[in-house]
Design an enzyme around this catalytic site. Structure first.
Site, PDB file in Angstrom:
ATOM      1  CB  VAL A   1      -0.945   0.017   1.223  1.00  0.00           C
ATOM      2  CG1 VAL A   1      -1.565   1.395   1.433  1.00  0.00           C
ATOM      3  CG2 VAL A   1      -2.041  -1.029   1.074  1.00  0.00           C
ATOM      4  CB  CYS A   2       1.138   4.152   0.630  1.00  0.00           C
ATOM      5  SG  CYS A   2       1.453   5.919   0.675  1.00  0.00           S
ATOM      6  CB  THR A   3       5.818   5.043  -0.514  1.00  0.00           C
ATOM      7  OG1 THR A   3       5.625   5.138   0.899  1.00  0.00           O
ATOM      8  CG2 THR A   3       5.383   6.361  -1.166  1.00  0.00           C
TER       9      THR A   3
END
Length: 229
Positions: free
Chosen positions: A101-103
């Protein structure tokens, strides 16, 4: 059906909601056994100062079925952390799913686990993900074979529910969604660069520009090292 072992990576500077969004979903799903993993047994200090203690260390972790990497400011160090990257690569041959998720997607990419796959990340890091051999797609959730990646922060809940539906069935995911009363009604339509007003988008870019440049430098050096070992 045997439960899938989901290894959720914790590290200093992790964004709490990147981790807890999927965690809340997985913890309620009968098809998962959730195992939090960190580099050491020391408490992990997340963004904002909240301290977390993982279930196990990377040295003592069992073979995992699902690798999950959240994002956060702390991924800067992970991109060149040979222990963490080595752990992901060591787990990879027998793992069934690779997720983020995300970075956190940048960490999977740094480990070479997104080479040749489609993936997404936080909108501000899409250009950074493109620096790797990754086909970047700006979507909330991107599924490419056994790689499932989510966008920024709150996309973690969507990711968790989507992945739960893949493994345990749609009804299970819907029941968990209702248990969480996940019924988003944001007070503003500023949660995406596609909908945010221009001054808001410009200010967000200004606030994140320094971090963007730091990460771009780290990735450039990392890729140069791979080409010229």
């Amino acid at each position: 059906m045997q439960k899938l072992k989901v290894g959720m990576l914790l590290f200093p500077g992790v964004t709490i909601l990147d981790f807890t969004g999927p965690y809340e979903v997985f913890a309620k799903a009968w098809c998962f056994e959730v195992i939090t993993v960190a580099e050491t047994a020391d408490p992990v200090t997340a963004e904002g100062g909240l301290r977390l203690i993982a279930n196990t260390t990377i040295a003592n972790a069992p073979q995992l079925d699902v690798l999950f990497v959240p994002g956060g400011r702390g991924i800067n160090d992970l991109l060149t952390n040979s222990n963490i990257l080595g752990f992901l690569r060591q787990q990879a041959p027998a793992a069934r799913y690779f997720t983020s998720v995300c970075t956190g997607a940048l960490v999977l990419a740094a480990a070479g686990l997104l080479d040749g796959y489609k993936a997404t990340t936080h909108w501000r890091a899409l250009d950074l993900l493109r620096m790797f051999d990754v086909e970047v797609v700006q979507e909330r959730i991107v599924k490419d074979r056994n790689r499932i990646t989510g966008g920024g922060v709150t996309a973690g809940i969507d990711f968790g529910l989507s992945f739960t539906a893949m493994i345990g069935g749609e009804e299970l995911a819907k029941v968990i969604q209702l248990q969480l009363e996940y019924n988003p009604q944001p007070p503003f339509h500023a949660g995406s660069p596609k909908t945010a007003e221009l001054p808001v988008l410009q200010r967000a870019r200004e606030l994140t520009q320094q971090m963007f440049e730091v990460r771009r430098g780290i990735i450039k050096n990392l890729l140069a090292t791979k080409v010229n070992p």
